[in-house]
Design a protein around this motif. Structure first.
Motif, PDB file in Angstrom:
ATOM      1  N   THR A  91       0.859  -1.183   0.000  1.00 24.91           N
ATOM      2  CA  THR A  91       0.000   0.000   0.000  1.00 24.91           C
ATOM      3  C   THR A  91       0.898   1.237   0.000  1.00 24.91           C
ATOM      4  OG1 THR A  91      -1.892   1.079   1.036  1.00 24.91           O
ATOM      5  CG2 THR A  91      -0.191   0.250   2.513  1.00 24.91           C
ATOM      6  N   PHE A  92       0.305   2.372  -0.387  1.00 25.39           N
ATOM      7  CA  PHE A  92       1.042   3.642  -0.405  1.00 25.39           C
ATOM      8  C   PHE A  92       0.190   4.697   0.310  1.00 25.39           C
ATOM      9  CE2 PHE A  92       1.235   1.697  -4.746  1.00 25.39           C
ATOM     10  CZ  PHE A  92       2.454   1.040  -4.581  1.00 25.39           C
ATOM     11  N   PHE A  93       0.863   5.590   0.932  1.00 25.62           N
ATOM     12  CA  PHE A  93       0.165   6.798   1.395  1.00 25.62           C
ATOM     13  C   PHE A  93       1.177   7.941   1.452  1.00 25.62           C
ATOM     14  CE2 PHE A  93       1.655   5.004   5.398  1.00 25.62           C
ATOM     15  CZ  PHE A  93       2.068   6.103   6.127  1.00 25.62           C
ATOM     16  N   SER A  94       0.639   9.134   1.455  1.00 29.30           N
ATOM     17  CA  SER A  94       1.508  10.327   1.465  1.00 29.30           C
ATOM     18  C   SER A  94       1.367  11.061   2.790  1.00 29.30           C
ATOM     19  CB  SER A  94       1.143  11.252   0.307  1.00 29.30           C
ATOM     20  OG  SER A  94      -0.216  11.675   0.430  1.00 29.30           O
ATOM     21  N   ILE A  95       2.432  11.747   3.131  1.00 27.09           N
ATOM     22  CA  ILE A  95       2.464  12.573   4.336  1.00 27.09           C
ATOM     23  C   ILE A  95       2.792  13.995   3.896  1.00 27.09           C
ATOM     24  CG2 ILE A  95       3.597  12.999   6.545  1.00 27.09           C
ATOM     25  CD1 ILE A  95       4.181  10.024   6.728  1.00 27.09           C
ATOM     26  N   VAL A  96       2.001  14.933   4.352  1.00 30.25           N
ATOM     27  CA  VAL A  96       2.236  16.346   4.031  1.00 30.25           C
ATOM     28  C   VAL A  96       2.218  17.134   5.343  1.00 30.25           C
ATOM     29  CG1 VAL A  96       1.408  18.394   2.795  1.00 30.25           C
ATOM     30  CG2 VAL A  96       1.208  16.126   1.734  1.00 30.25           C
ATOM     31  N   ASP A  97       3.271  17.872   5.551  1.00 35.09           N
ATOM     32  CA  ASP A  97       3.409  18.676   6.769  1.00 35.09           C
ATOM     33  C   ASP A  97       3.223  17.830   8.025  1.00 35.09           C
ATOM     34  OD1 ASP A  97       3.880  20.973   5.306  1.00 35.09           O
ATOM     35  OD2 ASP A  97       1.723  21.415   5.134  1.00 35.09           O
ATOM     36  N   GLY A  98       3.783  16.602   7.960  1.00 29.84           N
ATOM     37  CA  GLY A  98       3.779  15.749   9.142  1.00 29.84           C
ATOM     38  C   GLY A  98       2.491  15.023   9.400  1.00 29.84           C
ATOM     39  N   ARG A  99       1.505  15.102   8.496  1.00 32.50           N
ATOM     40  CA  ARG A  99       0.233  14.423   8.705  1.00 32.50           C
ATOM     41  C   ARG A  99      -0.119  13.599   7.460  1.00 32.50           C
ATOM     42  NH1 ARG A  99      -0.941  19.566  10.352  1.00 32.50           N
ATOM     43  NH2 ARG A  99      -2.159  19.922   8.433  1.00 32.50           N
ATOM     44  N   PRO A 100      -0.794  12.454   7.690  1.00 33.35           N
ATOM     45  CA  PRO A 100      -1.235  11.653   6.541  1.00 33.35           C
ATOM     46  C   PRO A 100      -2.119  12.487   5.643  1.00 33.35           C
ATOM     47  CG  PRO A 100      -1.506  10.414   8.578  1.00 33.35           C
ATOM     48  CD  PRO A 100      -1.165  11.810   8.985  1.00 33.35           C
ATOM     49  N   PHE A 101      -1.855  12.356   4.329  1.00 33.14           N
ATOM     50  CA  PHE A 101      -2.579  13.200   3.387  1.00 33.14           C
ATOM     51  C   PHE A 101      -3.494  12.372   2.488  1.00 33.14           C
ATOM     52  CE2 PHE A 101      -2.739  15.668  -0.647  1.00 33.14           C
ATOM     53  CZ  PHE A 101      -3.462  16.740  -0.181  1.00 33.14           C
ATOM     54  N   ARG A 102      -2.955  11.516   1.692  1.00 32.82           N
ATOM     55  CA  ARG A 102      -3.746  10.664   0.815  1.00 32.82           C
ATOM     56  C   ARG A 102      -3.250   9.202   0.928  1.00 32.82           C
ATOM     57  NH1 ARG A 102      -6.539  14.438   0.667  1.00 32.82           N
ATOM     58  NH2 ARG A 102      -7.402  15.615  -1.142  1.00 32.82           N
ATOM     59  N   ARG A 103      -4.155   8.257   0.617  1.00 32.99           N
ATOM     60  CA  ARG A 103      -3.811   6.821   0.634  1.00 32.99           C
ATOM     61  C   ARG A 103      -4.134   6.218  -0.721  1.00 32.99           C
ATOM     62  NH1 ARG A 103      -6.671   2.275   1.816  1.00 32.99           N
ATOM     63  NH2 ARG A 103      -8.480   3.500   2.504  1.00 32.99           N
ATOM     64  N   GLY A 104      -3.364   5.233  -1.118  1.00 32.19           N
ATOM     65  CA  GLY A 104      -3.571   4.586  -2.403  1.00 32.19           C
ATOM     66  C   GLY A 104      -4.864   3.787  -2.424  1.00 32.19           C
ATOM     67  N   HIS A 105      -5.180   3.266  -3.603  1.00 28.44           N
ATOM     68  CA  HIS A 105      -6.406   2.489  -3.780  1.00 28.44           C
ATOM     69  C   HIS A 105      -6.345   1.191  -2.970  1.00 28.44           C
ATOM     70  CE1 HIS A 105      -7.673   5.173  -6.999  1.00 28.44           C
ATOM     71  NE2 HIS A 105      -6.452   5.094  -7.489  1.00 28.44           N
ATOM     72  N   GLY A 106      -7.508   0.594  -2.771  1.00 29.03           N
ATOM     73  CA  GLY A 106      -7.596  -0.718  -2.147  1.00 29.03           C
ATOM     74  C   GLY A 106      -7.635  -0.674  -0.633  1.00 29.03           C
ATOM     75  N   SER A 107      -7.812  -1.871  -0.069  1.00 27.51           N
ATOM     76  CA  SER A 107      -7.846  -2.028   1.392  1.00 27.51           C
ATOM     77  C   SER A 107      -6.598  -2.785   1.826  1.00 27.51           C
ATOM     78  CB  SER A 107      -9.100  -2.800   1.826  1.00 27.51           C
ATOM     79  OG  SER A 107     -10.279  -2.094   1.442  1.00 27.51           O
ATOM     80  N   PRO A 108      -5.665  -2.085   2.427  1.00 31.75           N
ATOM     81  CA  PRO A 108      -4.417  -2.736   2.813  1.00 31.75           C
ATOM     82  C   PRO A 108      -4.627  -3.697   3.989  1.00 31.75           C
ATOM     83  CG  PRO A 108      -4.483  -0.509   3.665  1.00 31.75           C
ATOM     84  CD  PRO A 108      -5.697  -0.665   2.799  1.00 31.75           C
ATOM     85  N   PRO A 109      -3.729  -4.620   4.207  1.00 34.54           N
ATOM     86  CA  PRO A 109      -3.833  -5.535   5.348  1.00 34.54           C
ATOM     87  C   PRO A 109      -3.807  -4.798   6.679  1.00 34.54           C
ATOM     88  CG  PRO A 109      -2.284  -6.400   3.724  1.00 34.54           C
ATOM     89  CD  PRO A 109      -2.619  -5.013   3.301  1.00 34.54           C
ATOM     90  N   ALA A 110      -3.123  -3.661   6.740  1.00 32.38           N
ATOM     91  CA  ALA A 110      -3.065  -2.878   7.973  1.00 32.38           C
ATOM     92  C   ALA A 110      -2.951  -1.400   7.599  1.00 32.38           C
ATOM     93  CB  ALA A 110      -1.879  -3.321   8.836  1.00 32.38           C
ATOM     94  N   ARG A 111      -3.540  -0.517   8.431  1.00 34.44           N
ATOM     95  CA  ARG A 111      -3.536   0.930   8.182  1.00 34.44           C
ATOM     96  C   ARG A 111      -2.463   1.598   9.032  1.00 34.44           C
ATOM     97  NH1 ARG A 111      -8.217   3.296   6.242  1.00 34.44           N
ATOM     98  NH2 ARG A 111      -6.955   5.200   6.397  1.00 34.44           N
ATOM     99  N   LEU A 112      -1.233   1.578   8.527  1.00 41.14           N
ATOM    100  CA  LEU A 112      -0.163   2.268   9.260  1.00 41.14           C
ATOM    101  C   LEU A 112      -0.265   3.782   9.134  1.00 41.14           C
ATOM    102  CD1 LEU A 112       3.024   0.080   8.672  1.00 41.14           C
ATOM    103  CD2 LEU A 112       1.541   0.175  10.661  1.00 41.14           C
ATOM    104  N   ASP A 113      -1.041   4.263   8.159  1.00 42.75           N
ATOM    105  CA  ASP A 113      -1.226   5.711   8.059  1.00 42.75           C
ATOM    106  C   ASP A 113      -2.047   6.247   9.228  1.00 42.75           C
ATOM    107  OD1 ASP A 113      -3.276   4.135   6.818  1.00 42.75           O
ATOM    108  OD2 ASP A 113      -4.185   6.028   6.163  1.00 42.75           O
ATOM    109  N   LEU A 114      -2.707   5.346   9.956  1.00 45.48           N
ATOM    110  CA  LEU A 114      -3.471   5.739  11.129  1.00 45.48           C
ATOM    111  C   LEU A 114      -2.699   5.503  12.427  1.00 45.48           C
ATOM    112  CD1 LEU A 114      -7.005   4.349  10.150  1.00 45.48           C
ATOM    113  CD2 LEU A 114      -6.051   6.647   9.774  1.00 45.48           C
ATOM    114  N   ASP A 115      -1.439   5.085  12.277  1.00 47.17           N
ATOM    115  CA  ASP A 115      -0.588   4.843  13.460  1.00 47.17           C
ATOM    116  C   ASP A 115       0.253   6.090  13.701  1.00 47.17           C
ATOM    117  OD1 ASP A 115       1.157   4.003  15.398  1.00 47.17           O
ATOM    118  OD2 ASP A 115       1.731   2.129  14.402  1.00 47.17           O
ATOM    119  N   PRO A 116      -0.087   6.888  14.714  1.00 50.10           N
ATOM    120  CA  PRO A 116       0.643   8.150  14.940  1.00 50.10           C
ATOM    121  C   PRO A 116       2.125   7.947  15.169  1.00 50.10           C
ATOM    122  CG  PRO A 116      -1.383   8.107  16.224  1.00 50.10           C
ATOM    123  CD  PRO A 116      -1.192   6.722  15.660  1.00 50.10           C
TER     124      PRO A 116
END
Length: 464
Positions: free
Chosen positions: A90-115
């Motif tokens: 999976t891919f996601f972007s971080i902008v100014d220290g915060r998660p910004f966008r996430r790639g398509h699909g449902s990843p096995p785990a959401r590390l973009d939600l792990d502070p």
């Protein structure tokens, strides 16, 4: 039978446990090494995918299409829309220290939600790689900083490769291998139980035979099947039983015969001593009778000892024996025994390997037997010849002869001819002759005669 089966089952279990232990170690090592190899391949696959995605992003960032975006968040948003992740990434972007966008699909785990994870990777100003933990297992990640022009880095692309998802086929393969190994162990255990049962069957029979022998007799034997080590063991055990049976029978016969034959002279001696009076003449007669009975008992014991030793390996002391010298020596020793017409029938100037003293003892016993069955002037002849690979020694006389029905019986222990009295012997002489002949691998027999007299022949194998 329960006592018999428990040790055999215990032996089978020990053998099976040992064999299964070896198989468990071997299969365990195979499964472990397979898992290690597959895990290493999963790590390598994760690194390879990260490198591939990093190359793709750099190629995209350097393209004319990417130059149209003035801000990094726009570039990353467009890239995430274009790039479709597979099930293990999976891919996601971080902008100014915060998660910004996430790639398509449902990843096995959401590390973009792990502070904690976002904070760890948000400050990267250069490409970074590492490992992280998630609810889906180990994660291999790459952080790719994005800058526009000369502005400071304020956005990052995070690529996540879920190693445990990539390794799932490997885990499935290892699990299948473990299941196959378990099934193999179960089959091997069953096969070992059957095979050890067949292998230990002769040993079980061996033990059972040994127990029955201890309770009954020595006549039972083990059936020998095949030509393997166990069959050879059974054959060796049977040979040992043969020797034990011979020794046991000899000992029992010795005890029975000695007890039977010695009881009479002992009774005679005891009776005369109990009835002996004070008369000097009576005492002298009793003394002479007692000494005669004791001498007979001494001869009987000596003969029994010879018969008891005849089955022992050291009964014979083989050496070179000249047949001519043997015959002449026997005739020379026999002449003082009685006034007979002594003759050397025939000789063979041949040297054989035998026990000369035992052969002399056997021939002298036959000569003594001939003396008892002949009178003054009767002929007694001794001879030897070699024919058809056999040595034949004989003593012939012109005496009363042997009845046809007694020709075999007289070689048994304590059997006498009809014309012999008890004081003339214990009936062991011809048994000793047969024992000596058989110890040499031969035998003795009475040869039927057309006229009066008897002829005893010892037949031995010719050994040079």
């Amino acid at each position: 039978m329960a006592r018999l089966r428990r040790p055999v089952i215990s032996a089978r279990l020990r053998i099976i446990s040992w064999m299964l232990g070896v198989l468990v170690l071997a299969l365990g090592a195979v499964v472990f090494m397979t898992w290690q190899v597959l895990a290493a391949r999963a790590d390598s696959a994760a690194d390879k995918e990260l490198g591939h995605e990093a190359t793709k992003f750099r190629t995209y960032a350097a393209s004319p299409a990417a130059a149209a975006y003035a801000t990094p968040e726009k570039l990353l948003e467009h890239y995430l829309q274009l790039n479709q992740p597979n099930d293990s990434e999976t891919f996601f972007s971080i902008v100014d220290g915060r998660p910004f966008r996430r790639g398509h699909g449902s990843p096995p785990a959401r590390l973009d939600l792990d502070p904690a994870f976002v904070q760890r990777v948000a400050g990267a100003t250069g490409p970074a790689y590492g490992w992280a933990d998630s609810v889906a297992g180990k994660v291999r990640y790459a952080v790719l900083p994005v800058r526009t022009g000369t502005q400071p880095v304020r956005a990052q692309l995070v690529v996540l490769e879920f190693r445990d998802v990539l390794a799932k086929p490997s885990r499935d393969a290892a699990r299948a291998l473990a299941i196959i190994g378990a099934i193999t162990l179960a089959l091997a255990g069953g096969a070992c139980w059957l095979v050890t049962g067949r292998v230990l069957a002769p040993i079980r029979q061996l033990r059972g035979t040994a127990e029955q022998i201890g309770e009954s007799d020595l006549r039972r034997r083990i059936e020998v099947v095949g030509n393997d080590d166990v069959a050879q063991l059974a054959g060796t055990f049977n040979t040992m039983l043969d020797r034990l049976e011979v020794a046991f029978v000899a000992q029992r016969e010795f005890a029975d015969n000695a007890g039977h034959e010695l009881r009479t002279p002992i009774t005679v001696i005891r009776g005369h001593l109990e009835l002996m009076g004070d008369d000097p003449v009576e005492q002298a007669e009793t003394k002479a009778l007692v000494l005669d009975e004791l001498a007979r008992m001494n001869r009987m014991v000596d003969d029994l000892l010879v018969l008891a030793k005849s089955d022992r390996p050291d009964f014979l002391a083989p050496a070179e024996v000249n047949l001519t010298e043997l015959v002449v020596e026997v005739v020379a020793k026999a002449r003082p025994l009685a006034e007979r017409t002594w003759r050397v029938d025939e000789t063979a100037d041949v040297v054989i390997v035998a026990d000369g003293q035992r052969l002399t003892q056997a021939l002298m016993q036959l000569v003594s037997n001939a003396v008892r069955h002949t009178g003054d002037g009767d002929r007694i002849a001794v001879g030897a010849r070699v024919a058809a690979g056999q040595v034949v020694l004989w003593v012939a006389d012109s005496g009363t002869g042997i009845k046809a029905e007694d020709a075999e019986r007289i070689f048994e222990r304590f059997v006498r001819g009809d014309d012999q009295t008890r004081t003339e012997g214990a009936g062991l002489g011809l048994s000793i002759v047969r024992s000596i002949a058989r110890a040499h691998g031969g035998d003795v027999r009475v040869v039927p005669q057309a006229g009066p007299g008897a002829r005893f022949e010892l037949t031995l194998p010719e050994v040079h």
